[in-house]
Design an enzyme around this catalytic site. Structure first.
Site, PDB file in Angstrom:
ATOM      1  N   GLU A   1       7.825  12.577  10.150  1.00 45.33           N
ATOM      2  CA  GLU A   1       8.256  11.056  10.225  1.00 45.33           C
ATOM      3  C   GLU A   1       9.462  11.035   9.887  1.00 45.33           C
ATOM      4  O   GLU A   1      10.067  11.550   8.725  1.00 45.33           O
ATOM      5  CB  GLU A   1       7.265  10.224   9.299  1.00 45.33           C
ATOM      6  CG  GLU A   1       7.669   8.849   9.553  1.00 45.33           C
ATOM      7  CD  GLU A   1       6.678   7.915   8.676  1.00 45.33           C
ATOM      8  OE1 GLU A   1       5.365   8.135   8.587  1.00 45.33           O
ATOM      9  OE2 GLU A   1       7.125   6.748   8.296  1.00 45.33           O
TER      10      GLU A   1
ATOM     11  N   LYS B   1      -0.247   4.250   1.468  1.00 48.84           N
ATOM     12  CA  LYS B   1       0.521   5.164   2.684  1.00 48.84           C
ATOM     13  C   LYS B   1       1.977   5.534   2.376  1.00 48.84           C
ATOM     14  O   LYS B   1       2.449   6.723   2.630  1.00 48.84           O
ATOM     15  CB  LYS B   1       0.457   4.788   3.978  1.00 48.84           C
ATOM     16  CG  LYS B   1       0.373   5.714   5.156  1.00 48.84           C
ATOM     17  CD  LYS B   1       1.764   5.583   5.736  1.00 48.84           C
ATOM     18  CE  LYS B   1       2.166   6.356   7.033  1.00 48.84           C
ATOM     19  NZ  LYS B   1       3.401   6.632   7.400  1.00 48.84           N
TER      20      LYS B   1
ATOM     21  N   ASP C   1      -3.701  21.708  -0.738  1.00 52.84           N
ATOM     22  CA  ASP C   1      -4.554  21.079   0.133  1.00 52.84           C
ATOM     23  C   ASP C   1      -4.207  19.254   0.110  1.00 52.84           C
ATOM     24  O   ASP C   1      -4.831  18.602  -0.930  1.00 52.84           O
ATOM     25  CB  ASP C   1      -6.040  21.071  -0.433  1.00 52.84           C
ATOM     26  CG  ASP C   1      -7.212  20.538   0.411  1.00 52.84           C
ATOM     27  OD1 ASP C   1      -6.944  19.725   1.187  1.00 52.84           O
ATOM     28  OD2 ASP C   1      -8.449  20.942   0.197  1.00 52.84           O
TER      29      ASP C   1
ATOM     30  N   HIS D   1      15.136   2.795  10.149  1.00 51.29           N
ATOM     31  CA  HIS D   1      14.366   3.372  11.192  1.00 51.29           C
ATOM     32  C   HIS D   1      15.213   3.656  12.360  1.00 51.29           C
ATOM     33  O   HIS D   1      14.921   4.663  13.205  1.00 51.29           O
ATOM     34  CB  HIS D   1      13.042   2.879  11.460  1.00 51.29           C
ATOM     35  CG  HIS D   1      12.096   3.341  10.374  1.00 51.29           C
ATOM     36  ND1 HIS D   1      10.984   4.101  10.741  1.00 51.29           N
ATOM     37  CD2 HIS D   1      11.943   3.030   8.964  1.00 51.29           C
ATOM     38  CE1 HIS D   1      10.324   4.351   9.495  1.00 51.29           C
ATOM     39  NE2 HIS D   1      10.855   3.469   8.552  1.00 51.29           N
TER      40      HIS D   1
HETATM   41  C1  MEV Z   1       5.893   3.774   6.811  1.00 49.83           C
HETATM   42  O1  MEV Z   1       5.639   5.272   6.892  1.00 49.83           O
HETATM   43  C2  MEV Z   1       5.468   3.524   5.444  1.00 49.83           C
HETATM   44  C3  MEV Z   1       5.702   1.957   4.957  1.00 49.83           C
HETATM   45  O2  MEV Z   1       5.086   1.205   5.831  1.00 49.83           O
HETATM   46  C4  MEV Z   1       5.315   1.722   3.546  1.00 49.83           C
HETATM   47  C5  MEV Z   1       5.084   0.387   3.106  1.00 49.83           C
HETATM   48  O3  MEV Z   1       5.022  -0.597   3.886  1.00 49.83           O
HETATM   49  O4  MEV Z   1       5.265   0.154   1.947  1.00 49.83           O
HETATM   50  C6  MEV Z   1       7.210   1.438   5.264  1.00 49.83           C
END
Ligand code: MEV
Length: 425
Positions: free
Chosen positions: A83, A261, A277, A375
Site C-alpha cells: 500500500e 486497520k 506470523d 495519497h
Molecule cells: C488506510 O489504509 C488507513 C486509514 O484508513 C486509517 C484510518 O482511517 O485511521 C487512513
C-alpha cells in the site's frame, strides 16, 4: 559514533543510495545489501520447504521507515507492504514524535497461553480443582518436552482452568502459560499441550479434543506512548481533531475497525518484513480491541496541560526472532539486522511504537487536510505506470493529473497518447 535514523530527504534518494544509507546504519555486508535489492531473494528450494504445493514466490515492495527514536535508541523500520503512503506516513509521524523525545515502550514477559479443551466431565468444578492441584505435575510434563526452552529461561510457568458453558454443554478449559522467550511459540506450546492432554483426561475423567495456542495473547503485551508537541502536529486545533478522532473510534466499532486497520498497516508491514506470523498478530490485536465487551480503539489520544498530544497503545504481540521463517527467509534475516533488536520483546515494543506512529500519521492527515492529498500523488504514479508511462515521462503525467485533480486511467492514457504524438505534455 551514534547512528541516527533521522534521515531527511531519504525518499528523494535513488534506490541504491537508500540501500547505502541502510547498509551504513545497520553494518550490512555487500551480500546482505544484494539480498535486499533482489526481488527474487527467496530461493525456490527454500520456498518449497516452507509451505506446500509451491509454484513460485510472491515479491512485495520492501521500504524502510526513518526517524524512529524509541527509548532513546534510533531504529530504521523495514516494512514489506503493497500500500502506498504507509512508509511515508510512518516516517513523518516518527519525526513528529521525535520532537517530543520519541516513543517510550514497555512489555510483559513473552508468555503465550495454550488451551486444552476437556468435555464430557461428570464434575467439571471438582475436575477444575484437581487440575489446579496437579499443577506441578502438569508443568513438569510440559517442560519435559522442551529442555532447550527451559535452558534459556523459558518454559511452562503456570496454569489455570475454567469451566465454560457452551451450546454443547459444560467444558473444562485448562490454560497453560508458557514463557516463549525469543520464539513466537506455537510449536513449543502446541507440543506441550499435546503431551499433557492424556494427563488431563486421566485427572478429569473427561475427553480432550482441542490442544492449541491462543492468539489472544493477553500475557504477552507490548506498550508504547509518546508526547508530541502541538507545533509538530500543526497546532492545537489539529491536536483537538486527533482527540476527537480517537473518541469516535473508541465509541463506534465501524470507525474503530478502520482506526485499528491504520495501526496494523505499520505493524503488519514490519511483521511481514521479519517473516513473523502476521495473521496471529492481527487476530490478537482485533480480539484485544474487544476485551471490554465492545470493539474499540487499540490506542488512546489525549491533550495534556501544555495542549500537546499524548498517545498510547497496548496490544498483544506474539512475535519472535528465532525459529520458523524468521531465521530462514533471507530477507527477513537482513530485516532483523536492520531493526537491530536483541530480543523478541524488544521487537514487540518497536512494533507497538510503529503502530502508534502509523495511527498518528493517519489521524493527523484525517484531522487536518484529509487523507487524499498525500495519497493522490502516489496513486497518480501507480495509475500512470499502469497506463504504460515509462520513467522518462511518468513524473510529467503525474503532475498533470494532480494539477487537474483527475487521477484516472483514461486521463493517463490520453496524456500518454498526447506525448507519443507531440513528444511533450
Ligand atoms: C488506510 O489504509 C488507513 C486509514 O484508513 C486509517 C484510518 O482511517 O485511521 C487512513
Amino acid at each position: 559514533m551514534k547512528k541516527s535514523s533521522m534521515i531527511s530527504g531519504f525518499y528523494k534518494l535513488r534506490i541504491e543510495e537508500r540501500a547505502k544509507v541502510v547498509k551504513e546504519f545497520a553494518d550490512l555486508t555487500n551480500e546482505e545489501v544484494e539480498t535486499l535489492r533482489s526481488t527474487g531473494a527467496l530461493p525456490l528450494e527454500l520456498a518449497d520447504r516452507m509451505i506446500e504445493n509451491v509454484v513460485g514466490a510472491f515479491p512485495v515492495p520492501l521500504g524502510v521507515a526513518v526517524n524512529f527514536l524509541i527509548n532513546g535508541k534510533d531504529y530504521l523500520i523495514p516494512m514489506a507492504i503493497e500500500e502506498p503512503s504507509v512508509v511515508a506516513a510512518a516516517s513523518n509521524a516518527a519525526k513528529m514524535a521525535r520532537d517530543g523525545g520519541g516513543f517510550h515502550t514497555s512489555s510483559t514477559e513473552p508468555i503465550m497461553i495454550g488451551q486444552v479443551q476437556a468435555v464430557k466431565i461428570k464434575d467439571p468444578y471438582g475436575a477444575r480443582m484437581r487440575i489446579v492441584g496437579a499443577k506441578e505435575e502438569i508443568l513438569k510434563k510440559a517442560n519435559d518436552q522442551d529442555p532447550l526452552l527451559v535452558s534459556v529461561g523459558g518454559g511452562a510457568i503456570d496454569l489455570d482452568a475454567k469451566v465454560i458453558n457452551t451450546v454443547a454443554g459444560q467444558m473444562l478449559i485448562t490454560e497453560l502459560h508458557v514463557d516463549c522467550r525469543d520464539a513466537m511459540g506455537p510449536n513449543a506450546v502446541n507440543t506441550m499441550l499435546e503431551a499433557v492432554a492424556p494427563l488431563i483426561e486421566k485427572i478429569t475423567g473427561g475427553r480432550v479434543y482441542l490442544r492449541i495456542i491462543s492468539n489472544l495473547a493477553t500475557e504477552r503485551l507490548a506498550r508504547a506512548w509518546c508526547a508530541v508537541p502541538k507545533e509538530a502536529v500543526g497546532g492545537e486545533a489539529v491536536v483537538d481533531g486527533i482527540v476527537q478522532a480517537y473518541a469516535f473510534a473508541a465509541s463506534d466499532p465501524y470507525r474503530a475497525a478502520t482506526h485499528n486497520k491504520g495501526i496494523l498497516n505499520g505493524i503488519i508491514g514490519a511483521v511481514m518484513a521479519t517473516c513473523n506470523d502476521h495473521r496471529a498478530v492481527e487476530a490478537g490485536a482485533h480480539a484485544y480491541a474487544a476485551k471490554d465487551g465492545h470493539y474499540g480503539s487499540l490506542s488512546t489520544w489525549e491533550k495534556n496541560e501544555n495542549a500537546d498530544l499524548v498517545g498510547s497503545i497496548e496490544l498483544p504481540m506474539a512475535v519472535g526472532i528465532v525459529g520458523g521463517a524468521v531465521r530462514t527467509h533471507p530477507v527477513a534475516k537482513v530485516a532483523l539486522k536492520i531493526l537491530g533488536v536483541g530480543t523478541a520483546s524488544e521487537l514487540g515494543e518497536v512494533l507497538a511504537a510503529v503502530g502508534l506512529a502509523q495511527n498518528l500519521g493517519a489521524l493527523r492527515a484525517l484531522a487536518a487536510e484529509g487523507i487524499q492529498k498525500g495519497h493522490m500523488r502516489l496513486h497518480a504514479r501507480n495509475i500512470a505506470i499502469a497506463a504504460g508511462a515509462t520513467s522518462d515521462i511518468v513524473d510529467n503525467i503525474v503532475e498533470r493529473m494532480v494539477q487537474e485533480r483527475k487521477i484516472r486511467m483514461d486521463v493517463a492514457k490520453e496524456l500518454l497518447d498526447e506525448y507519443k504524438k507531440t513528444g511533450k505534455i
